[in-house]
Enzyme design. Structure first.
Site, PDB file in Angstrom:
ATOM      1  N   GLU A  24       2.067  -5.247  10.103  1.00 28.61           N
ATOM      2  CA  GLU A  24       3.211  -4.562   9.484  1.00 28.61           C
ATOM      3  C   GLU A  24       2.716  -3.371   8.676  1.00 28.61           C
ATOM      4  O   GLU A  24       1.676  -3.438   8.027  1.00 28.61           O
ATOM      5  CB  GLU A  24       3.962  -5.540   8.578  1.00 28.61           C
ATOM      6  CG  GLU A  24       5.257  -5.000   8.003  1.00 28.61           C
ATOM      7  CD  GLU A  24       6.052  -6.095   7.289  1.00 28.61           C
ATOM      8  OE1 GLU A  24       6.804  -5.751   6.354  1.00 28.61           O
ATOM      9  OE2 GLU A  24       5.928  -7.286   7.654  1.00 28.61           O
ATOM     10  N   ASP A  67       4.496  -0.662   5.941  1.00 30.35           N
ATOM     11  CA  ASP A  67       5.743  -0.574   5.180  1.00 30.35           C
ATOM     12  C   ASP A  67       5.892   0.668   4.322  1.00 30.35           C
ATOM     13  O   ASP A  67       4.972   1.031   3.579  1.00 30.35           O
ATOM     14  CB  ASP A  67       5.849  -1.745   4.184  1.00 30.35           C
ATOM     15  CG  ASP A  67       5.931  -3.090   4.844  1.00 30.35           C
ATOM     16  OD1 ASP A  67       6.466  -3.175   5.946  1.00 30.35           O
ATOM     17  OD2 ASP A  67       5.463  -4.067   4.223  1.00 30.35           O
ATOM     18  N   GLU A  91       8.642   0.939   1.350  1.00 29.17           N
ATOM     19  CA  GLU A  91       9.685   0.222   0.623  1.00 29.17           C
ATOM     20  C   GLU A  91      10.078   1.038  -0.596  1.00 29.17           C
ATOM     21  O   GLU A  91       9.241   1.329  -1.457  1.00 29.17           O
ATOM     22  CB  GLU A  91       9.206  -1.171   0.199  1.00 29.17           C
ATOM     23  CG  GLU A  91       8.986  -2.113   1.361  1.00 29.17           C
ATOM     24  CD  GLU A  91       8.503  -3.484   0.930  1.00 29.17           C
ATOM     25  OE1 GLU A  91       9.043  -4.491   1.407  1.00 29.17           O
ATOM     26  OE2 GLU A  91       7.562  -3.545   0.107  1.00 29.17           O
ATOM     27  N   THR A 149       4.099   1.049  -0.675  1.00 30.76           N
ATOM     28  CA  THR A 149       3.603   0.918   0.695  1.00 30.76           C
ATOM     29  C   THR A 149       2.719  -0.311   0.788  1.00 30.76           C
ATOM     30  O   THR A 149       2.118  -0.742  -0.203  1.00 30.76           O
ATOM     31  CB  THR A 149       2.821   2.170   1.139  1.00 30.76           C
ATOM     32  OG1 THR A 149       1.730   2.389   0.230  1.00 30.76           O
ATOM     33  CG2 THR A 149       3.725   3.394   1.165  1.00 30.76           C
ATOM     34  N   ARG A 187      -1.736  -5.528   0.090  1.00 31.34           N
ATOM     35  CA  ARG A 187      -2.396  -4.226  -0.012  1.00 31.34           C
ATOM     36  C   ARG A 187      -1.405  -3.191  -0.564  1.00 31.34           C
ATOM     37  O   ARG A 187      -1.272  -2.088  -0.054  1.00 31.34           O
ATOM     38  CB  ARG A 187      -2.910  -3.780   1.356  1.00 31.34           C
ATOM     39  CG  ARG A 187      -3.970  -4.710   1.957  1.00 31.34           C
ATOM     40  CD  ARG A 187      -4.496  -4.147   3.260  1.00 31.34           C
ATOM     41  NE  ARG A 187      -5.609  -4.900   3.780  1.00 31.34           N
ATOM     42  CZ  ARG A 187      -5.570  -5.667   4.866  1.00 31.34           C
ATOM     43  NH1 ARG A 187      -4.421  -5.788   5.540  1.00 31.34           N
ATOM     44  NH2 ARG A 187      -6.645  -6.309   5.284  1.00 31.34           N
ATOM     45  N   GLU A 188      -0.726  -3.541  -1.632  1.00 28.76           N
ATOM     46  CA  GLU A 188       0.322  -2.687  -2.167  1.00 28.76           C
ATOM     47  C   GLU A 188      -0.240  -1.475  -2.912  1.00 28.76           C
ATOM     48  O   GLU A 188      -1.209  -1.584  -3.662  1.00 28.76           O
ATOM     49  CB  GLU A 188       1.217  -3.473  -3.136  1.00 28.76           C
ATOM     50  CG  GLU A 188       1.936  -4.656  -2.532  1.00 28.76           C
ATOM     51  CD  GLU A 188       1.147  -5.955  -2.661  1.00 28.76           C
ATOM     52  OE1 GLU A 188      -0.059  -5.897  -2.985  1.00 28.76           O
ATOM     53  OE2 GLU A 188       1.739  -7.024  -2.424  1.00 28.76           O
ATOM     54  N   GLY A 210       9.414  -5.896 -11.934  1.00 34.41           N
ATOM     55  CA  GLY A 210       8.960  -7.227 -11.590  1.00 34.41           C
ATOM     56  C   GLY A 210      10.059  -8.269 -11.549  1.00 34.41           C
ATOM     57  O   GLY A 210       9.788  -9.478 -11.665  1.00 34.41           O
TER      58      GLY A 210
END
Length: 284
Positions: free
Chosen positions: A103, A105, A107, A121, A131-132, A200
């Site tokens: 995937e 992303d 977002e 991402t 892996r944000e 959060g």
């Protein structure tokens, strides 16, 4: 919302991209895409050349490509929900329909009115994500359409906003890092991320502002479709696989470093609370 507008694109792609882009504006949604869920929350404009997907308390909505792809330079012009959009997630991404999925992303995480959107991402490979990276944009993404792109070939994945690269994920399979290689569908959705998306999860969705509406344009697809015929999607016959797309140019690299320094707000590679030693893909 007020943003600095001092960023400009310092490079241009080959003329072939312009040809694809001009055709994309004339291509109706239903040629390459179909609605996946929330039919009653989807509205088509301009003979199918613009699509609105929305979310309220009853449902979100989304659409996806009819085919899966093995490489390409995927794009979508998007305008995000305005006003108070806290808790609302608009996503544009690639995803494989497999158990241990791949995937890639985009977002877009909404916020209280007057506060900036966060663009998150992420990259999953063989089911492994976490892996944000997050950044704030240098413009108001609710005021007009902007072009969001994903270059995916066997050498690198590059995320772009209006032709400006802001994230690169290199293929480091040679050192044991999983890299997205499974056929993936192109997807776009709007959904309720109230429990995590804004502060959060502390800032909740204000449903009095519903329905929340995201708009999409440019439904041409620049990619290698997977069919019953064994297609080599890594072939250099596809222009996005050619050597000049194996790494950023010097001008792209300069802009990439500038954007990261100015607008990145989170990078998993330097989050010691999660990773005492940075993951191997984080090293150049």
């Amino acid at each position: 919302m007020r943003f600095s507008l001092n960023l400009v694109c310092l490079f241009a792609f080959p003329l072939v991209i312009g040809a694809f882009a001009s055709r994309a504006k004339d291509l109706p949604f239903n040629v390459n895409y179909h609605i996946l869920f929330g039919n009653e929350h989807v509205v088509s404009f301009n003979r199918g050349r613009e699509l609105q997907i929305s979310m309220d308390k009853t449902s979100g909505s989304g659409f996806g490509s009819k085919a899966n792809y093995g490489s390409g330079f995927f794009h979508m012009r998007i305008k995000l929900p305005d006003r108070d959009s806290a808790g609302v997630v608009t996503a544009f991404y690639l995803r494989s329909n497999t158990k241990n999925h791949d995937e890639v992303d985009f977002e877009f995480l909404g916020n209280r009115e007057g506060k900036p959107y966060t663009l998150q991402t992420n990259v999953f490979a063989n089911g492994q994500g976490n892996r944000e990276q997050r950044m704030h944009l240098w413009f108001d993404p609710t005021a007009d359409f902007h072009n969001y792109k994903i270059l995916w070939n066997q050498h690198q994945i590059v995320f772009f906003v209006d032709n400006i690269p802001f994230r690169v994920f290199k293929n480091k399979a040679n050192i044991g890092v999983n890299y997205p290689s499974k056929p993936m569908q192109i997807l776009a959705t709007i959904w309720d991320g109230d429990n995590w998306a804004t502060d959060g999860g502390l800032t909740k969705t204000n449903w009095s502002f519903a329905p929340f509406k995201s708009h999409f344009q440019d439904f041409n697809i620049i990619g290698c479709p997977i069919s019953s015929i064994n297609t080599n999607c890594n072939s250099p016959n596809f222009w996005w696989n050619q050597k000049k797309y194996w790494k950023l140019s010097s001008k792209q690299r300069k802009k990439y470093e500038e954007v990261k320094a100015k607008y990145m707000t989170y990078d998993y590679c330097v989050d010691k609370s999660r990773f005492s030693t940075p993951p191997p893909e984080c090293f150049s």
